[in-house]
Design a protein around this motif. Sequence first.
Motif, short mmCIF file in Angstrom:
data_model
loop_
_atom_site.label_atom_id
_atom_site.label_comp_id
_atom_site.label_asym_id
_atom_site.label_seq_id
_atom_site.Cartn_x
_atom_site.Cartn_y
_atom_site.Cartn_z
N TYR A 139 15.95 -30.15 -7.43
CA TYR A 139 14.80 -31.07 -7.46
C TYR A 139 13.82 -30.61 -8.53
N LEU A 140 13.25 -31.56 -9.28
CA LEU A 140 12.24 -31.25 -10.29
C LEU A 140 11.16 -32.31 -10.29
N LYS A 141 9.91 -31.86 -10.18
CA LYS A 141 8.76 -32.75 -10.31
C LYS A 141 7.79 -32.10 -11.29
N ASN A 142 7.61 -32.71 -12.46
CA ASN A 142 6.69 -32.21 -13.46
C ASN A 142 5.25 -32.69 -13.19
N ASP A 143 4.32 -32.10 -13.93
CA ASP A 143 2.91 -32.53 -13.93
C ASP A 143 2.26 -32.45 -12.55
N VAL A 144 2.53 -31.37 -11.85
CA VAL A 144 1.85 -31.12 -10.58
C VAL A 144 0.49 -30.50 -10.90
N ASP A 145 -0.56 -31.28 -10.68
CA ASP A 145 -1.91 -30.87 -11.06
C ASP A 145 -2.56 -30.13 -9.90
N VAL A 146 -2.71 -28.83 -10.07
CA VAL A 146 -3.38 -28.01 -9.07
C VAL A 146 -4.80 -27.78 -9.57
N SER A 147 -5.73 -28.55 -9.02
CA SER A 147 -7.12 -28.46 -9.48
C SER A 147 -8.03 -28.25 -8.29
N ASP A 148 -9.22 -27.75 -8.60
CA ASP A 148 -10.18 -27.45 -7.54
C ASP A 148 -10.59 -28.74 -6.84
N SER A 149 -10.86 -28.64 -5.55
CA SER A 149 -11.26 -29.80 -4.76
C SER A 149 -12.22 -29.32 -3.68
N PRO A 150 -12.94 -30.25 -3.04
CA PRO A 150 -13.88 -29.83 -1.98
C PRO A 150 -13.20 -29.05 -0.86
N THR A 151 -11.92 -29.34 -0.61
CA THR A 151 -11.21 -28.64 0.48
C THR A 151 -10.43 -27.44 -0.02
N SER A 152 -10.40 -27.24 -1.37
CA SER A 152 -9.62 -26.17 -1.98
C SER A 152 -8.15 -26.24 -1.57
N LYS A 153 -7.64 -27.47 -1.47
CA LYS A 153 -6.24 -27.66 -1.11
C LYS A 153 -5.66 -28.77 -1.99
N THR A 154 -4.39 -28.60 -2.34
CA THR A 154 -3.66 -29.64 -3.06
C THR A 154 -2.53 -30.12 -2.17
N ARG A 155 -2.56 -31.40 -1.83
CA ARG A 155 -1.51 -31.97 -0.97
C ARG A 155 -0.67 -32.93 -1.81
N LEU A 156 0.62 -32.69 -1.84
CA LEU A 156 1.53 -33.56 -2.57
C LEU A 156 2.06 -34.64 -1.63
N GLU A 157 2.30 -35.82 -2.21
CA GLU A 157 2.86 -36.90 -1.40
C GLU A 157 4.28 -36.52 -0.96
N LYS A 158 4.83 -37.32 -0.05
CA LYS A 158 6.19 -37.06 0.40
C LYS A 158 7.12 -37.09 -0.81
N LEU A 159 7.94 -36.09 -0.95
CA LEU A 159 8.79 -35.93 -2.12
C LEU A 159 10.24 -36.22 -1.74
N THR A 160 10.89 -37.07 -2.52
CA THR A 160 12.28 -37.43 -2.24
C THR A 160 13.19 -36.77 -3.26
N TRP A 161 14.13 -36.02 -2.76
CA TRP A 161 15.09 -35.26 -3.56
C TRP A 161 16.39 -36.05 -3.60
N SER A 162 16.73 -36.55 -4.77
CA SER A 162 17.93 -37.38 -4.91
C SER A 162 19.18 -36.53 -4.82
N VAL A 163 20.06 -36.86 -3.87
CA VAL A 163 21.34 -36.17 -3.73
C VAL A 163 22.45 -37.22 -3.72
N LEU A 164 23.58 -36.86 -4.25
CA LEU A 164 24.70 -37.77 -4.31
C LEU A 164 25.47 -37.77 -3.00
N LYS A 165 25.96 -38.93 -2.61
CA LYS A 165 26.83 -38.99 -1.45
C LYS A 165 28.14 -38.31 -1.81
#
Length: 562
Positions: free
Chosen positions: A373-399
């Motif tokens: 799995y590869l996801k580029n451009d993951v922006d880890v920046s300061d926030s009021p909660t000091s947390k970075t939450r990524l959306e649900k990530l789908t990992w493509s796999v072949l049947k």
Amino acid sequence: MKYSAIALSLLLAGTSQAKQYGFLKDNGDGSWIIGNDVWNMTQEQIYGSKLYYKDQELVGEATGHYVSYNGAASNLAWTSAKIVKTGSNYVDVQFDAAEGEMHWVIFNGLAGAYQYFVNRALPVLGEFRTLWRLDNETFTSAYNADKDGVLPPLSEYAISTKIQDETWKTPEGDYLTKYDWSGFVREQEYWGVYGEKFGSWYLHPGKDYFNGDHLKQELMNHRESATGDAVQLNMIHGTHFQALSNDVLPNGKIWGPWLWYLNDGSKTDVARRYNNEINSWPYKWLDDAAYKSRVASVTGKLLLSDGRPAAGAAVFLGDNHPNKTTLDMGSDYYYTTYAGNDGSFRFIDVRIGVYALQAWSNGGSIGDVTTTYLKNDVDVSDSPTSKTRLEKLTWSVLKSDTIFQVGGFDRKSTGFAFSGGFGAGRVANCPANLTYTVGSSQESDWCFAQNAIGTYRIAFPLSASNITNDALLTVSLAGYSQGTTVNIFANEVRIGNLSSSGILSDPSLYRSGTVAGEWHQFEFPIKGSTFKTNNKIDFRVMSLSSSLWRGPIYDAVKLEWI
């Protein structure tokens, strides 16, 4: 000069930092003395040549402390020293060299010091290290998470025969090598050398400054074969088990801080100290803006496209839009973790920046997954909660319509015969010939590596209705040391090979590694006309390198219909 309690108090009284008990004294001859009321060391232009603790000098005839890069080719030479910061209970002593700054942060009453290095002009490099070479009669044993025991005496090397790369064969037929004292860097809590009365340890509560991924291995301790010194090695940027690692290092990159710690040799004590350090990381006393600019956590959840959670997956934050493997990355800062059973993952104390997120199978319930799995451009920046939450990530796999699979895809040889830990010459235990019969053989019937003239065979049946279908053979290697070519046949039809002409070589197999080196994965198509009702896939070695212990370390082999 040895400092008694009275002499040390007079020395402290003569410095501007007397109240702190952490001190720097310029001897006026190109050497300095640093320490506190517990220990002190004389730092010469290159070597820290004298170390006093509990009224004993611990370097003896050994070399002492130094910093170097690209092996022993370039030792840093210190041109000046100064106290750059004074806290309420510590001083930060900075030694300057052309390549950068070595810091010793000395706290009141602490047996040891925090250390960190700031790059200013290091060249493109593979290896960068600090280390202690200490008295061999005082420090007789060594410890890391993979090995604990008595270091072999120098006399044992003298009666043994050197056969290759810091490896000797004893008269009894056993092997001596420094590489048996290696370990997986990110699994270490502490490592060092110790004896009946003294221990010298490295504690790394933070590991983001190390190069590489989960499978980064390094040499940690050993007996110096030429002199007998007890070596406590701190490969903060290392390549001992890699094919490539040539990194451009940005000005201002910080390795550390880590804690160099002295005690009475007790591992219980140093383990307790490590837990304290973990709770204090990242250290608040280091006044560097980039070091302090972090978020408390980066979280997310990985689900496979077939609906399964990516349970146990190895997850990695590293170079954005990467052009290197995760193991070979080393210019910046890197974070590793494993997903939970539901595919969720969490990184803590991540520096602000933009990363790529990668993930791969670590075996278990997703041990059939061959993709990354590869996801580029993951922006880890300061926030009021000091947390970075990524959306649900789908990992493509072949049947996959799998015919057979030997081993789980995890970039390791785990589960195969003789795999596990570090052991020189372990591959010699693997047979020249073996047969794995699909349906009746166990994973442990396959050997972790192959280095003898002969054939590793996978035997499997097919129904008559399937034997005209095309298939794909996936071969995943946990490592490969060049010199041994493996030709691959399907029912005597050659479908490919594993050779040094197409695979970068790493030293893992001949440097005691039995689990992993550089990961490689290959796909070999097989035409349906090749198959019969009774079939065999052969991995055949027909000639060997003149060097010892070369060849592939196996991760997994999978055959599926396409």
